[in-house]
Design an enzyme around this catalytic site. Structure first.
Site, mmCIF file in Angstrom:
data_model
loop_
_atom_site.group_PDB
_atom_site.id
_atom_site.type_symbol
_atom_site.label_atom_id
_atom_site.label_comp_id
_atom_site.label_asym_id
_atom_site.label_seq_id
_atom_site.Cartn_x
_atom_site.Cartn_y
_atom_site.Cartn_z
ATOM 1 N N SER A 20 0.881 -1.216 0.052
ATOM 2 C CA SER A 20 -0.069 0.064 -0.029
ATOM 3 C C SER A 20 0.893 1.313 -0.009
ATOM 4 O O SER A 20 1.705 1.445 -0.983
ATOM 5 C CB SER A 20 -1.027 -0.025 1.220
ATOM 6 N N ASP A 52 -10.032 -4.010 -4.839
ATOM 7 C CA ASP A 52 -9.522 -2.990 -4.059
ATOM 8 C C ASP A 52 -10.094 -1.602 -4.438
ATOM 9 O O ASP A 52 -9.900 -1.136 -5.416
ATOM 10 C CB ASP A 52 -8.007 -2.996 -4.458
ATOM 11 N N HIS A 69 -8.320 -4.433 -0.473
ATOM 12 C CA HIS A 69 -6.768 -3.930 -0.314
ATOM 13 C C HIS A 69 -6.131 -4.727 0.673
ATOM 14 O O HIS A 69 -4.812 -4.453 0.652
ATOM 15 C CB HIS A 69 -7.277 -2.511 0.281
HETATM 16 C C1 MLT Z 1 -3.247 4.086 2.370
HETATM 17 O O1 MLT Z 1 -4.209 4.284 2.905
HETATM 18 O O2 MLT Z 1 -1.972 3.800 2.558
HETATM 19 C C2 MLT Z 1 -3.255 4.404 0.845
HETATM 20 O O3 MLT Z 1 -4.299 3.617 0.145
HETATM 21 C C3 MLT Z 1 -1.984 4.283 0.074
HETATM 22 C C4 MLT Z 1 -1.468 5.647 0.166
HETATM 23 O O4 MLT Z 1 -1.870 6.642 0.795
HETATM 24 O O5 MLT Z 1 -0.239 5.629 -0.072
#
Ligand code: MLT
Length: 209
Positions: free
Chosen positions: A108, A158, A189
């Site tokens: 992520s 996702d 996700h």
């Molecule tokens: C997160 O929540 O980490 C996002 O989906 C990804 C990011 O902000 O880089």
């Protein structure tokens, strides 16, 4: 072992196989240097593992770079922090005695900064496993990632990393010559067992090549 290195909290586990690429483990939002250690050991039993903690705090949540909202990245901050991380990786390589550049394993937010390293600091990584990644920093003209292997592990459901965003990232990586392998599973996700399985198989195939 937990320690501070070059201003980052890290957890290092030496590897038993000096011919195996070291893994640089980059957690998702709210994570820390320990999050991906078990995952890394599972997919690369002999590798040196280095878990690193993102230095930005969003409230109480650790991150690798700022955002204005979900999926709305502060690209100037992302570029700066990618540079800081590239400097860190080079120093860590000397400190931990790596004989080659590491393969990043990012989840992520960690996958997004790993993609930023590929786009802006080619040569810092010898490859990357990007899990639930999305498009972030664009490449710069002349970017050369020739032959750099990249595995993109995505979830069909996702909501944060839609296919349209991933497609831009994949196109930029391929345009620069990276060898991109994509796997999309029926997940969201979050990570699931299939991610470790796919990552392990991909790393094994690199070693056979
Ligand atoms: C997160 O929540 O980490 C996002 O989906 C990804 C990011 O902000 O880089």
């Amino acid at each position: 072992m937990n320690e501070m290195h070059a201003g980052f909290h890290v957890h290092h586990q030496p590897g038993s196989d000096s011919s195996a690429s070291p893994l640089l483990l980059l957690h998702g939002t709210g994570g820390d240097e320990h999050d991906l250690m078990a995952f890394g050991r599972r997919i690369a039993p002999g590798s040196s593992l280095l878990g690193v903690r993102g230095r930005l705090l969003e409230g109480s949540l650790t991150r690798w770079f700022r955002r204005h909202g979900e999926g709305l990245f502060d690209l100037a901050d992302m570029a700066e922090r990618a540079t800081e991380l590239a400097v860190f990786v080079s120093s860590a390589g000397q400190h931990f005695g790596w004989s080659r550049a590491p393969i990043a394993v990012g989840y992520s937010n960690g996958a997004n900064i790993a993609a930023g390293l590929l786009m802006r600091h080619p040569g810092t990584l010898s490859g990357a496993i990007l899990m639930r990644a999305m498009n972030g920093l664009s490449s710069e003209p002349g970017l050369d990632l020739a032959g750099t292997p990249v595995l993109l592990l995505s979830g069909r459901h996702d909501p944060l990393a839609p296919e349209t965003s991933r497609a831009v990232l994949v196109a930029a990586l391929k345009q620069a010559g990276a060898v991109v392998t994509e796997a999309v599973t029926a997940s969201g996700h979050g990570l699931e067992a299939g991610d470790a399985h796919a990552a392990q198989g991909w790393l094994a195939s690199l070693r056979r090549a």
